[in-house]
Scaffold this motif. Structure first.
Motif, PDB file in Angstrom:
ATOM      1  N   ALA A   7       1.253   3.572  12.482  1.00 30.96           N
ATOM      2  CA  ALA A   7       0.693   2.254  12.169  1.00 30.96           C
ATOM      3  C   ALA A   7      -0.104   2.327  10.861  1.00 30.96           C
ATOM      4  CB  ALA A   7      -0.186   1.758  13.309  1.00 30.96           C
ATOM      5  N   ASP A   8      -0.891   3.403  10.681  1.00 38.76           N
ATOM      6  CA  ASP A   8      -1.635   3.582   9.437  1.00 38.76           C
ATOM      7  C   ASP A   8      -0.682   3.714   8.247  1.00 38.76           C
ATOM      8  OD1 ASP A   8      -4.112   3.425  10.595  1.00 38.76           O
ATOM      9  OD2 ASP A   8      -4.473   5.603  10.612  1.00 38.76           O
ATOM     10  N   ALA A   9       0.378   4.472   8.429  1.00 32.99           N
ATOM     11  CA  ALA A   9       1.355   4.665   7.353  1.00 32.99           C
ATOM     12  C   ALA A   9       2.013   3.334   6.977  1.00 32.99           C
ATOM     13  CB  ALA A   9       2.416   5.687   7.765  1.00 32.99           C
ATOM     14  N   ARG A  10       2.355   2.521   7.990  1.00 33.96           N
ATOM     15  CA  ARG A  10       2.949   1.203   7.716  1.00 33.96           C
ATOM     16  C   ARG A  10       1.971   0.300   6.974  1.00 33.96           C
ATOM     17  NH1 ARG A  10       5.187   1.967  12.823  1.00 33.96           N
ATOM     18  NH2 ARG A  10       3.529   0.768  13.802  1.00 33.96           N
ATOM     19  N   ARG A  11       0.702   0.302   7.397  1.00 35.92           N
ATOM     20  CA  ARG A  11      -0.312  -0.513   6.723  1.00 35.92           C
ATOM     21  C   ARG A  11      -0.489  -0.042   5.278  1.00 35.92           C
ATOM     22  NH1 ARG A  11      -2.783  -0.495  11.742  1.00 35.92           N
ATOM     23  NH2 ARG A  11      -4.005   1.364  11.242  1.00 35.92           N
ATOM     24  N   ASN A  12      -0.549   1.273   5.074  1.00 40.15           N
ATOM     25  CA  ASN A  12      -0.675   1.807   3.718  1.00 40.15           C
ATOM     26  C   ASN A  12       0.509   1.387   2.857  1.00 40.15           C
ATOM     27  OD1 ASN A  12      -3.121   3.080   4.134  1.00 40.15           O
ATOM     28  ND2 ASN A  12      -2.217   5.094   4.521  1.00 40.15           N
ATOM     29  N   TYR A  13       1.719   1.512   3.395  1.00 41.42           N
ATOM     30  CA  TYR A  13       2.921   1.143   2.654  1.00 41.42           C
ATOM     31  C   TYR A  13       2.848  -0.330   2.238  1.00 41.42           C
ATOM     32  CZ  TYR A  13       7.775   0.216   1.479  1.00 41.42           C
ATOM     33  OH  TYR A  13       8.921  -0.173   0.822  1.00 41.42           O
ATOM     34  N   THR A  14       2.513  -1.194   3.189  1.00 45.54           N
ATOM     35  CA  THR A  14       2.433  -2.633   2.924  1.00 45.54           C
ATOM     36  C   THR A  14       1.381  -2.929   1.866  1.00 45.54           C
ATOM     37  OG1 THR A  14       3.174  -3.105   5.162  1.00 45.54           O
ATOM     38  CG2 THR A  14       2.061  -4.885   4.001  1.00 45.54           C
ATOM     39  N   ARG A  15       0.210  -2.301   1.981  1.00 47.07           N
ATOM     40  CA  ARG A  15      -0.879  -2.520   1.025  1.00 47.07           C
ATOM     41  C   ARG A  15      -0.485  -1.995  -0.358  1.00 47.07           C
ATOM     42  NH1 ARG A  15      -4.830  -0.923   4.052  1.00 47.07           N
ATOM     43  NH2 ARG A  15      -4.806   1.255   3.436  1.00 47.07           N
ATOM     44  N   ILE A  16       0.094  -0.799  -0.415  1.00 43.67           N
ATOM     45  CA  ILE A  16       0.511  -0.225  -1.699  1.00 43.67           C
ATOM     46  C   ILE A  16       1.558  -1.120  -2.360  1.00 43.67           C
ATOM     47  CG2 ILE A  16       1.742   1.705  -2.793  1.00 43.67           C
ATOM     48  CD1 ILE A  16       0.456   3.493  -0.541  1.00 43.67           C
ATOM     49  N   LEU A  17       2.530  -1.585  -1.586  1.00 46.49           N
ATOM     50  CA  LEU A  17       3.585  -2.427  -2.142  1.00 46.49           C
ATOM     51  C   LEU A  17       3.018  -3.742  -2.674  1.00 46.49           C
ATOM     52  CD1 LEU A  17       6.580  -2.573  -2.745  1.00 46.49           C
ATOM     53  CD2 LEU A  17       6.938  -3.509  -0.463  1.00 46.49           C
ATOM     54  N   ALA A  18       2.096  -4.359  -1.961  1.00 48.46           N
ATOM     55  CA  ALA A  18       1.481  -5.616  -2.415  1.00 48.46           C
ATOM     56  C   ALA A  18       0.722  -5.399  -3.724  1.00 48.46           C
ATOM     57  CB  ALA A  18       0.550  -6.172  -1.341  1.00 48.46           C
ATOM     58  N   VAL A  19      -0.049  -4.321  -3.801  1.00 45.41           N
ATOM     59  CA  VAL A  19      -0.788  -4.013  -5.020  1.00 45.41           C
ATOM     60  C   VAL A  19       0.198  -3.702  -6.150  1.00 45.41           C
ATOM     61  CG1 VAL A  19      -2.347  -2.337  -6.108  1.00 45.41           C
ATOM     62  CG2 VAL A  19      -2.884  -3.259  -3.836  1.00 45.41           C
ATOM     63  N   ALA A  20       1.235  -2.941  -5.847  1.00 51.27           N
ATOM     64  CA  ALA A  20       2.228  -2.579  -6.862  1.00 51.27           C
ATOM     65  C   ALA A  20       2.922  -3.821  -7.418  1.00 51.27           C
ATOM     66  CB  ALA A  20       3.252  -1.614  -6.279  1.00 51.27           C
ATOM     67  N   GLU A  21       3.240  -4.778  -6.563  1.00 50.06           N
ATOM     68  CA  GLU A  21       3.874  -6.021  -7.038  1.00 50.06           C
ATOM     69  C   GLU A  21       2.989  -6.719  -8.050  1.00 50.06           C
ATOM     70  OE1 GLU A  21       4.716  -8.109  -3.395  1.00 50.06           O
ATOM     71  OE2 GLU A  21       6.579  -6.993  -3.077  1.00 50.06           O
ATOM     72  N   ALA A  22       1.680  -6.798  -7.765  1.00 52.39           N
ATOM     73  CA  ALA A  22       0.748  -7.439  -8.690  1.00 52.39           C
ATOM     74  C   ALA A  22       0.629  -6.648  -9.990  1.00 52.39           C
ATOM     75  CB  ALA A  22      -0.624  -7.596  -8.024  1.00 52.39           C
ATOM     76  N   GLU A  23       0.532  -5.328  -9.895  1.00 51.89           N
ATOM     77  CA  GLU A  23       0.398  -4.477 -11.084  1.00 51.89           C
ATOM     78  C   GLU A  23       1.657  -4.526 -11.955  1.00 51.89           C
ATOM     79  OE1 GLU A  23      -2.223  -2.513 -12.386  1.00 51.89           O
ATOM     80  OE2 GLU A  23      -3.380  -3.705 -10.966  1.00 51.89           O
ATOM     81  N   VAL A  24       2.823  -4.479 -11.335  1.00 51.04           N
ATOM     82  CA  VAL A  24       4.082  -4.528 -12.089  1.00 51.04           C
ATOM     83  C   VAL A  24       4.244  -5.905 -12.744  1.00 51.04           C
ATOM     84  CG1 VAL A  24       6.605  -4.469 -11.885  1.00 51.04           C
ATOM     85  CG2 VAL A  24       5.218  -2.686 -10.802  1.00 51.04           C
ATOM     86  N   ALA A  25       3.799  -6.956 -12.079  1.00 52.60           N
ATOM     87  CA  ALA A  25       3.879  -8.299 -12.669  1.00 52.60           C
ATOM     88  C   ALA A  25       3.069  -8.373 -13.957  1.00 52.60           C
ATOM     89  CB  ALA A  25       3.392  -9.345 -11.669  1.00 52.60           C
ATOM     90  N   VAL A  26       1.950  -7.662 -14.009  1.00 53.14           N
ATOM     91  CA  VAL A  26       1.094  -7.682 -15.191  1.00 53.14           C
ATOM     92  C   VAL A  26       1.515  -6.647 -16.233  1.00 53.14           C
ATOM     93  CG1 VAL A  26      -1.269  -7.305 -16.024  1.00 53.14           C
ATOM     94  CG2 VAL A  26      -0.880  -8.578 -13.912  1.00 53.14           C
TER      95      VAL A  26
END
Length: 188
Positions: A7-26
């Motif tokens: 569950a922690d790994a899934r939450r980390n993956y989801t959080r990392i992906l959301a942050v990565a989407e924002a960073e890649v957009a910029v």
């Protein structure tokens, strides 16, 4: 691995992906993995565990748009003029790459070894989805035999990467892609 760890790994993956989407957009495909880790509140090792290469991260960020382009290829297959359908799809590829920073890099073949563990899944998905679209255009004599979807993606990516710093990248990419498709000779 326990259920709690999963569950922690899934939450980390989801959080990392959301942050990565924002960073890649910029910042595009060159977004800092360290900044992504800091913003997501995880260590760099956690980011690398989920995304062993920058390409893997950019591909994950681009997955939704890739899926939409695959669906679009399927929608256009078998409908209307085969050349027009193929060009409509390629125009969508160019437009998506211009609007989604990092997508052109995700589709780029640069540095991808055929035997690589981390193959270019984005390009492979598009090649598979657009294969029938291209085959129909070749069969109809609208596209030269021997042209591959890989050739077309490489052409689209090249145009997008060459125009990404232009004042109006969408208009410039659209114009250059149109020239590439029409050729330089006047139409007869």
């Amino acid at each position: 691995m326990s259920d709690h760890q999963r569950a922690d790994a899934r939450r980390n993956y989801t959080r990392i992906l959301a942050v990565a989407e924002a960073e890649v957009a910029v910042h595009g495909a060159g977004a800092s993995l360290e900044q992504i880790a800091r913003t997501a509140g995880v260590g760099s090792a956690t980011v690398r565990r989920h995304f062993p290469t920058r390409r893997a991260l950019v591909e994950a960020v681009s997955r939704t748009r890739i899926e939409a382009l695959c669906v679009r290829a399927q929608e256009l297959t078998g409908h209307g003029d085969s050349r027009e359908s193929l060009l409509d799809w390629l125009g969508d590829v160019v437009a998506y790459c211009v609007s989604a920073r990092g997508l052109a890099a995700a589709l780029s073949y640069e540095g991808v070894e055929p035997e690589s563990v981390h193959e270019n899944s984005c390009s492979m998905a598009l090649e598979e989805a657009a294969g029938a679209l291209l085959s129909r255009a070749v069969r109809d004599g609208a596209v030269t035999a021997g042209v591959t979807v890989s050739d077309l993606i490489t052409l689209a990516v090249g145009v997008v990467l060459a125009t990404e710093h232009h004042a109006d990248p969408a208009a410039r990419a659209d114009r250059l892609f149109g020239l590439a498709v029409a050729g330089l000779s006047p139409q007869q």
